[in-house]
Design a protein around this motif. Structure first.
Motif, mmCIF file in Angstrom:
data_model
loop_
_atom_site.group_PDB
_atom_site.id
_atom_site.type_symbol
_atom_site.label_atom_id
_atom_site.label_comp_id
_atom_site.label_asym_id
_atom_site.label_seq_id
_atom_site.Cartn_x
_atom_site.Cartn_y
_atom_site.Cartn_z
ATOM 1 N N LEU A 1 35.538 32.069 41.569
ATOM 2 C CA LEU A 1 36.784 32.564 42.134
ATOM 3 C C LEU A 1 36.565 32.609 43.635
ATOM 4 O O LEU A 1 35.685 33.338 44.110
ATOM 5 N N CYS B 1 43.489 32.622 45.858
ATOM 6 C CA CYS B 1 42.244 32.619 45.082
ATOM 7 C C CYS B 1 42.287 31.395 44.176
ATOM 8 O O CYS B 1 43.191 31.277 43.340
ATOM 9 N N ALA C 1 40.560 29.387 41.193
ATOM 10 C CA ALA C 1 39.657 29.654 40.080
ATOM 11 C C ALA C 1 39.191 28.356 39.435
ATOM 12 O O ALA C 1 39.935 27.373 39.380
#
Length: 118
Positions: A4, A22, A24
């Motif tokens: 992440l 963010c 991922a």
């Protein structure tokens, strides 16, 4: 390998805006609840906002009406729009993932991105 990676932090004036992202990877993103947490120096970590698999959201009272969490499952990206910033929003902001929304402490975490409001 789960990752992440947060970005978008920085400095802003009170009343200004920032947008955190963010990205991922390494797990099935669209099966996980996602959230933003923050921790200021000398304070406990707090959950800022969370978003469930299909979009239901939850916000801390301190940010309701000012912050907006969103997710793009196709791009495995989580975002947090921060508007009407206040000095008390200054903190390290973390992206987190959990299979169940209430168990982020058992989930995945990013390294954080600093937000400073003056």
């Amino acid at each position: 390998h789960v990752q992440l990676v947060e970005s978008g932090g920085g400095s802003a004036q009170a009343g200004g805006s920032l947008r955190l992202s963010c990205v991922a990877s390494g797990y099935t993103y669209n099966r996980y609840c996602m959230a933003w947490f923050r921790q200021a120096p000398g304070k406990e970590r707090e959950e800022v906002a969370s978003i469930d698999l299909l979009g239901p959201t939850n916000y801390a009272d301190s940010v309701k009406g000012r912050f907006t969490i969103s997710r793009d499952n196709a791009k495995t990206t989580l975002s947090l729009q921060l508007n009407s910033l206040k000095p008390e929003d200054t903190a390290m902001y973390y992206c987190a993932a959990s299979f169940v929304c209430d168990y982020f402490t058992k989930g995945y975490w990013g390294q954080g991105t600093q937000v400073t409001v003056s």
